[in-house]
Write an enzyme that holds these catalytic residues in place. Structure first.
Site, PDB file in Angstrom:
ATOM      1  N   HIS A 216      -1.919   3.066 -26.001  1.00  0.00           N
ATOM      2  CA  HIS A 216      -2.124   1.747 -26.597  1.00  0.00           C
ATOM      3  C   HIS A 216      -0.809   0.969 -26.734  1.00  0.00           C
ATOM      4  O   HIS A 216      -0.819  -0.249 -26.805  1.00  0.00           O
ATOM      5  CB  HIS A 216      -2.800   1.880 -27.956  1.00  0.00           C
ATOM      6  CG  HIS A 216      -4.264   2.210 -27.838  1.00  0.00           C
ATOM      7  ND1 HIS A 216      -5.222   1.252 -27.641  1.00  0.00           N
ATOM      8  CD2 HIS A 216      -4.921   3.395 -27.857  1.00  0.00           C
ATOM      9  CE1 HIS A 216      -6.423   1.836 -27.558  1.00  0.00           C
ATOM     10  NE2 HIS A 216      -6.259   3.134 -27.683  1.00  0.00           N
ATOM     11  N   ASP A 223      -9.959  -0.067 -26.635  1.00  0.00           N
ATOM     12  CA  ASP A 223     -11.109   0.726 -27.073  1.00  0.00           C
ATOM     13  C   ASP A 223     -12.248  -0.241 -27.268  1.00  0.00           C
ATOM     14  O   ASP A 223     -12.078  -1.282 -27.897  1.00  0.00           O
ATOM     15  CB  ASP A 223     -10.811   1.431 -28.398  1.00  0.00           C
ATOM     16  CG  ASP A 223      -9.704   2.460 -28.260  1.00  0.00           C
ATOM     17  OD1 ASP A 223      -9.570   3.034 -27.165  1.00  0.00           O
ATOM     18  OD2 ASP A 223      -8.983   2.683 -29.245  1.00  0.00           O
ATOM     19  N   GLU A 272     -13.198  10.442 -23.776  1.00  0.00           N
ATOM     20  CA  GLU A 272     -13.267   9.212 -24.582  1.00  0.00           C
ATOM     21  C   GLU A 272     -13.923   8.095 -23.786  1.00  0.00           C
ATOM     22  O   GLU A 272     -13.252   7.325 -23.116  1.00  0.00           O
ATOM     23  CB  GLU A 272     -11.861   8.757 -24.995  1.00  0.00           C
ATOM     24  CG  GLU A 272     -11.251   9.571 -26.102  1.00  0.00           C
ATOM     25  CD  GLU A 272     -10.037   8.882 -26.728  1.00  0.00           C
ATOM     26  OE1 GLU A 272      -9.763   7.721 -26.387  1.00  0.00           O
ATOM     27  OE2 GLU A 272      -9.375   9.530 -27.535  1.00  0.00           O
TER      28      GLU A 272
HETATM   29 ZN   LIG Z   1      -7.929   4.307 -27.145  1.00  0.00          ZN
END
Ligand SMILES: [Zn+2]
Length: 299
Positions: A216, A223, A272
């Site tokens: 990030h 996200d 993820e």
């Molecule tokens: Zn992330």
């Protein structure tokens, strides 16, 4: 006489009621902002509790599921001011010099091509504490929270691609929301230390990325979430209509699902489905078509 008195007292009562009503209305008008602020806080608190990113500056997050993976390498980097905004965001500091020179004993090394769209940041390759992209902007997409926040930002090229991506989703009736983009070194450091002070570094490290090791910080990751997962970051997102759409379409806009289920051993991170990373259309297509991890793209 009596009647008159009755009339008068009735009139007085009416006036009193009207005045009281006006006062109540006025007070409500004055408190309006505070009341909605209060509700915002409640909403923010709910999201935070579920273990996401920070919703606002004073609601420190912990338990960032996402950070689970953005994590791990202790760099021992400590030199930074408390204000994330003070970071100059230069790239030169990343020793232009010899590659091998900076590999530490634990096999970690600072990233050199920090501003490259194809930059790799992982448990072995970290960003310096003073790295901040210079071209951060807020993409014009729907966010899962209101207000100004660092995490709304992305690098310009990635932000524009995200706008196209989300635009297409909305056109097809897929309602996805941006939740967390750029995250400064200091924010990451703060998140990590905050958690570490409660459960110890080792445990914290399983949940939260060490500073410098979060993708990030590049400003190239976002996200995303949806109502179907209560605007949270959950593995279940991958099985939702929105999650599936993201998986099937992200590459067309230059994004990859950075941490896939079958590549956990290569990326070093758990699956993820919500974390997309901008790499440009060419790389994204190849990575998608070959079903490889970002790390393997360079093999
Ligand atoms: Zn992330």
């Amino acid at each position: 006489m009596r009647r008159n008195r009755k009339k008068k007292s009735r009139a007085r009562g009416l006036i009193f009621t009207v005045v009281l009503l006006l006062i109540v209305l006025y007070a409500g008008f004055l408190l309006r902002g505070k009341i909605s602020f209060f509700f915002d806080k409640i909403i923010a608190g709910t999201i935070t509790e579920n273990g996401n990113d920070i919703i606002n500056e004073d609601t420190p997050v912990d338990g960032n599921i996402d950070n689970n993976m953005d994590n791990d390498t202790g760099t021992g980097n400590d030199s930074n001011s408390d204000n994330p905004e003070n970071n100059p965001g230069n790239q030169e500091q990343n020793n232009a010099g010899g590659k091998g020179n900076n590999i530490s004993e634990d096999g970690k090394q600072p990233v050199e091509n920090v501003d490259d769209i194809l930059v790799i940041v992982n448990k072995k390759r970290y960003l310096e504490s003073d790295y901040k992209p210079v071209d951060l902007v807020i993409p014009n997409v729907k966010f899962s929270f209101d207000g100004e926040h660092e995490k709304k930002y992305m690098r310009k090229e990635a932000a524009e691609a995200l706008e196209e991506f989300f635009g297409q989703a909305y056109e097809e009736g897929i309602y996805i929301f941006a939740l967390s983009g750029y995250r400064s070194y200091n924010t990451q450091k703060w998140l990590f230390e905050n958690r570490a002070s409660k459960i110890g570094e080792e445990e914290a490290n399983k949940l939260i990325a060490r500073p410098g090791e979060s993708e990030h910080q590049t400003g190239l990751a976002m996200d995303i979430t949806s109502q179907s997962v209560q605007f949270d970051l959950k593995e279940k997102f991958g099985e939702t209509e929105e999650g599936k759409w993201v998986k099937d379409n992200a590459h067309k806009f230059g994004f990859i699902i950075r941490y896939t289920k079958d590549k956990e051993d290569i990326t070093g991170y758990n699956y993820e489905p919500w974390h997309i990373r901008y790499v440009g259309k060419e790389a994204a297509r190849e990575i998608y078509n070959k079903g490889i991890a970002f790390e393997e793209y360079f093999d």
